[in-house]
Write a protein that holds these residues in place. Structure first.
Motif, PDB file in Angstrom:
ATOM      1  N   THR A  47       0.824  -1.213   0.000  1.00 24.93           N
ATOM      2  CA  THR A  47       0.000   0.000   0.000  1.00 24.93           C
ATOM      3  C   THR A  47       0.856   1.260   0.000  1.00 24.93           C
ATOM      4  OG1 THR A  47      -0.290  -0.096   2.399  1.00 24.93           O
ATOM      5  CG2 THR A  47      -2.012  -1.103   1.037  1.00 24.93           C
ATOM      6  N   ASP A  48       2.024   1.216   0.617  1.00 25.04           N
ATOM      7  CA  ASP A  48       2.919   2.383   0.578  1.00 25.04           C
ATOM      8  C   ASP A  48       3.346   2.677  -0.858  1.00 25.04           C
ATOM      9  OD1 ASP A  48       2.740   2.600   3.312  1.00 25.04           O
ATOM     10  OD2 ASP A  48       4.780   1.879   3.720  1.00 25.04           O
ATOM     11  N   LEU A  49       3.667   1.639  -1.598  1.00 20.86           N
ATOM     12  CA  LEU A  49       4.062   1.793  -2.994  1.00 20.86           C
ATOM     13  C   LEU A  49       2.896   2.338  -3.829  1.00 20.86           C
ATOM     14  CD1 LEU A  49       6.506   1.285  -4.845  1.00 20.86           C
ATOM     15  CD2 LEU A  49       5.589  -0.980  -5.269  1.00 20.86           C
ATOM     16  N   ILE A  50       1.708   1.815  -3.582  1.00 17.57           N
ATOM     17  CA  ILE A  50       0.521   2.290  -4.299  1.00 17.57           C
ATOM     18  C   ILE A  50       0.234   3.745  -3.937  1.00 17.57           C
ATOM     19  CG2 ILE A  50      -1.986   2.038  -4.495  1.00 17.57           C
ATOM     20  CD1 ILE A  50      -1.551  -1.002  -4.350  1.00 17.57           C
ATOM     21  N   ASP A  51       0.375   4.100  -2.656  1.00 13.17           N
ATOM     22  CA  ASP A  51       0.145   5.496  -2.243  1.00 13.17           C
ATOM     23  C   ASP A  51       1.079   6.454  -2.970  1.00 13.17           C
ATOM     24  OD1 ASP A  51      -1.943   4.956  -0.497  1.00 13.17           O
ATOM     25  OD2 ASP A  51      -0.639   4.804   1.268  1.00 13.17           O
ATOM     26  N   LYS A  52       2.351   6.078  -3.086  1.00 13.84           N
ATOM     27  CA  LYS A  52       3.304   6.938  -3.786  1.00 13.84           C
ATOM     28  C   LYS A  52       2.957   7.042  -5.270  1.00 13.84           C
ATOM     29  CE  LYS A  52       7.066   6.315  -0.555  1.00 13.84           C
ATOM     30  NZ  LYS A  52       8.380   5.742  -0.297  1.00 13.84           N
ATOM     31  N   ALA A  53       2.545   5.939  -5.870  1.00 14.02           N
ATOM     32  CA  ALA A  53       2.146   5.965  -7.274  1.00 14.02           C
ATOM     33  C   ALA A  53       0.892   6.824  -7.458  1.00 14.02           C
ATOM     34  CB  ALA A  53       1.903   4.550  -7.780  1.00 14.02           C
ATOM     35  N   MET A  54      -0.026   6.754  -6.512  1.00 13.86           N
ATOM     36  CA  MET A  54      -1.242   7.577  -6.574  1.00 13.86           C
ATOM     37  C   MET A  54      -0.897   9.061  -6.436  1.00 13.86           C
ATOM     38  SD  MET A  54      -4.005   5.270  -4.462  1.00 13.86           S
ATOM     39  CE  MET A  54      -5.362   6.415  -4.654  1.00 13.86           C
ATOM     40  N   ASP A  55       0.055   9.373  -5.571  1.00 15.04           N
ATOM     41  CA  ASP A  55       0.491  10.768  -5.442  1.00 15.04           C
ATOM     42  C   ASP A  55       1.054  11.274  -6.760  1.00 15.04           C
ATOM     43  OD1 ASP A  55      -0.244  10.799  -2.771  1.00 15.04           O
ATOM     44  OD2 ASP A  55       1.807  10.534  -2.008  1.00 15.04           O
ATOM     45  N   GLN A  56       1.861  10.443  -7.413  1.00 12.08           N
ATOM     46  CA  GLN A  56       2.453  10.827  -8.695  1.00 12.08           C
ATOM     47  C   GLN A  56       1.372  10.977  -9.765  1.00 12.08           C
ATOM     48  OE1 GLN A  56       5.647  11.564  -8.827  1.00 12.08           O
ATOM     49  NE2 GLN A  56       5.457  12.238 -10.921  1.00 12.08           N
ATOM     50  N   ALA A  57       0.376  10.085  -9.769  1.00 11.27           N
ATOM     51  CA  ALA A  57      -0.718  10.174 -10.744  1.00 11.27           C
ATOM     52  C   ALA A  57      -1.536  11.447 -10.509  1.00 11.27           C
ATOM     53  CB  ALA A  57      -1.608   8.938 -10.654  1.00 11.27           C
ATOM     54  N   THR A  58      -1.719  11.810  -9.253  1.00 11.23           N
ATOM     55  CA  THR A  58      -2.441  13.047  -8.924  1.00 11.23           C
ATOM     56  C   THR A  58      -1.668  14.260  -9.423  1.00 11.23           C
ATOM     57  OG1 THR A  58      -3.456  11.989  -7.009  1.00 11.23           O
ATOM     58  CG2 THR A  58      -3.441  14.400  -7.040  1.00 11.23           C
ATOM     59  N   LYS A  59      -0.350  14.233  -9.270  1.00  8.51           N
ATOM     60  CA  LYS A  59       0.484  15.322  -9.796  1.00  8.51           C
ATOM     61  C   LYS A  59       0.376  15.387 -11.312  1.00  8.51           C
ATOM     62  CE  LYS A  59       3.813  15.245  -6.039  1.00  8.51           C
ATOM     63  NZ  LYS A  59       5.193  14.882  -5.649  1.00  8.51           N
ATOM     64  N   ASP A 144       8.988   8.795 -22.512  1.00 10.53           N
ATOM     65  CA  ASP A 144       8.757   9.606 -23.701  1.00 10.53           C
ATOM     66  C   ASP A 144       8.305   8.774 -24.895  1.00 10.53           C
ATOM     67  OD1 ASP A 144      11.231   8.365 -23.921  1.00 10.53           O
ATOM     68  OD2 ASP A 144      12.128  10.021 -25.033  1.00 10.53           O
ATOM     69  N   GLN A 145       8.183   7.442 -24.739  1.00  8.73           N
ATOM     70  CA  GLN A 145       7.740   6.586 -25.827  1.00  8.73           C
ATOM     71  C   GLN A 145       6.300   6.116 -25.643  1.00  8.73           C
ATOM     72  OE1 GLN A 145      10.786   3.615 -25.480  1.00  8.73           O
ATOM     73  NE2 GLN A 145      11.872   4.412 -27.245  1.00  8.73           N
ATOM     74  N   LEU A 146       5.605   6.611 -24.655  1.00 11.78           N
ATOM     75  CA  LEU A 146       4.221   6.206 -24.451  1.00 11.78           C
ATOM     76  C   LEU A 146       3.364   6.633 -25.622  1.00 11.78           C
ATOM     77  CD1 LEU A 146       3.589   7.097 -20.720  1.00 11.78           C
ATOM     78  CD2 LEU A 146       3.756   4.846 -21.730  1.00 11.78           C
ATOM     79  N   MET A 147       2.272   5.915 -25.809  1.00 11.40           N
ATOM     80  CA  MET A 147       1.326   6.283 -26.851  1.00 11.40           C
ATOM     81  C   MET A 147       0.807   7.701 -26.597  1.00 11.40           C
ATOM     82  SD  MET A 147       0.949   3.777 -28.994  1.00 11.40           S
ATOM     83  CE  MET A 147      -0.672   3.903 -29.721  1.00 11.40           C
ATOM     84  N   ILE A 148       0.686   8.035 -25.324  1.00  8.92           N
ATOM     85  CA  ILE A 148       0.216   9.367 -24.959  1.00  8.92           C
ATOM     86  C   ILE A 148       1.459  10.226 -24.822  1.00  8.92           C
ATOM     87  CG2 ILE A 148      -1.119  10.686 -23.298  1.00  8.92           C
ATOM     88  CD1 ILE A 148      -2.370   8.045 -22.448  1.00  8.92           C
ATOM     89  N   ARG A 149       1.782  10.972 -25.829  1.00 11.66           N
ATOM     90  CA  ARG A 149       3.042  11.719 -25.847  1.00 11.66           C
ATOM     91  C   ARG A 149       2.827  13.137 -25.329  1.00 11.66           C
ATOM     92  NH1 ARG A 149       6.758   8.826 -28.781  1.00 11.66           N
ATOM     93  NH2 ARG A 149       5.828   7.156 -29.972  1.00 11.66           N
ATOM     94  N   VAL A 150       2.760  13.262 -24.016  1.00  9.43           N
ATOM     95  CA  VAL A 150       2.618  14.569 -23.393  1.00  9.43           C
ATOM     96  C   VAL A 150       3.965  14.986 -22.832  1.00  9.43           C
ATOM     97  CG1 VAL A 150       1.495  15.848 -21.534  1.00  9.43           C
ATOM     98  CG2 VAL A 150       0.202  14.210 -22.864  1.00  9.43           C
ATOM     99  N   GLY A 151       4.816  14.059 -22.561  1.00 11.61           N
ATOM    100  CA  GLY A 151       6.094  14.370 -21.935  1.00 11.61           C
ATOM    101  C   GLY A 151       6.301  13.427 -20.788  1.00 11.61           C
ATOM    102  N   ARG A 152       7.197  13.776 -19.915  1.00 13.57           N
ATOM    103  CA  ARG A 152       7.504  12.910 -18.783  1.00 13.57           C
ATOM    104  C   ARG A 152       6.409  13.009 -17.736  1.00 13.57           C
ATOM    105  NH1 ARG A 152       9.287  15.130 -14.297  1.00 13.57           N
ATOM    106  NH2 ARG A 152       9.776  17.311 -14.243  1.00 13.57           N
ATOM    107  N   LEU A 153       6.400  12.048 -16.812  1.00 16.50           N
ATOM    108  CA  LEU A 153       5.509  12.141 -15.673  1.00 16.50           C
ATOM    109  C   LEU A 153       5.999  13.307 -14.842  1.00 16.50           C
ATOM    110  CD1 LEU A 153       5.273   8.396 -14.729  1.00 16.50           C
ATOM    111  CD2 LEU A 153       3.522   9.786 -15.794  1.00 16.50           C
ATOM    112  N   HIS A 154       5.128  14.166 -14.434  1.00 14.41           N
ATOM    113  CA  HIS A 154       5.531  15.413 -13.796  1.00 14.41           C
ATOM    114  C   HIS A 154       5.604  15.268 -12.292  1.00 14.41           C
ATOM    115  CE1 HIS A 154       5.448  17.410 -17.574  1.00 14.41           C
ATOM    116  NE2 HIS A 154       4.419  16.623 -17.843  1.00 14.41           N
ATOM    117  N   LYS A 155       6.656  15.837 -11.719  1.00 12.52           N
ATOM    118  CA  LYS A 155       6.866  15.781 -10.272  1.00 12.52           C
ATOM    119  C   LYS A 155       6.469  17.068  -9.640  1.00 12.52           C
ATOM    120  CE  LYS A 155      10.354  12.335 -10.546  1.00 12.52           C
ATOM    121  NZ  LYS A 155      11.568  11.797 -10.142  1.00 12.52           N
TER     122      LYS A 155
END
Length: 155
Positions: A47-59, A144-155
């Motif tokens: 759950t700690d790993l999922i929480d951090k991933a969720m924080d990144q997805a929210t960002k 940067d190779q994702l189908m959704i080319r918006v850029g990097r995951l933002h921090k």
């Protein structure tokens, strides 16, 4: 500052990301509830790993919303159907429709979820193992190779 001109591939990618990231957050939340249900002996490891991933997805979603303002984009109708998701949006005065099949959404969401989880798993490995390595080799595409080319995951 709002851009001018017709709808670009980047605009379309932003709309796709706007539609997919909330679904990823929902999936993470469901997974977290399952893990916490008592099936795992040490649920906090996961759950700690999922929480951090969720924080990144929210960002990431915050970044997309900010980019919407810069690009003059507004999603004004979103519907989930048996076949997928349909959305209507306004982009710099142009009305546009988008539809994505569930198979496409599932594939994109899986890649993005793996990237979010792997990013934090590799950080954990590096911090606690004393290794300076970026983490295990992966067959996942670079961000940067994702189908959704918006850029990097933002921090």
């Amino acid at each position: 500052m709002e851009k001018r001109g017709p709808i670009t591939a980047e605009d379309t990618a932003l709309v796709k990301r706007y539609l997919i990231v909330p679904m990823i957050l929902d999936a993470f939340e469901r997974d977290k509830q399952i893990i916490e249900s008592g099936l795992f002996k040490s649920p906090t490891l996961y759950t700690d790993l999922i929480d951090k991933a969720m924080d990144q997805a929210t960002k990431e979603l915050t970044y997309v919303r900010r980019a919407f303002k810069e690009h003059g984009i507004k999603v004004y109708d979103e519907r989930k159907t048996r076949k997928g998701v349909e959305a209507k949006y306004l982009c710099r005065g142009y009305h546009k429709e988008m539809s994505m099949l569930w198979t496409f959404i599932s594939a994109e969401a899986t890649v993005l979820r793996r990237l979010l989880l792997a990013e934090h798993g590799c950080k954990w490995r590096s911090e606690y193992s004393g290794s300076d390595a970026a983490g295990p080799q992966t067959v996942l595409p670079r961000k940067d190779q994702l189908m959704i080319r918006v850029g990097r995951l933002h921090k």
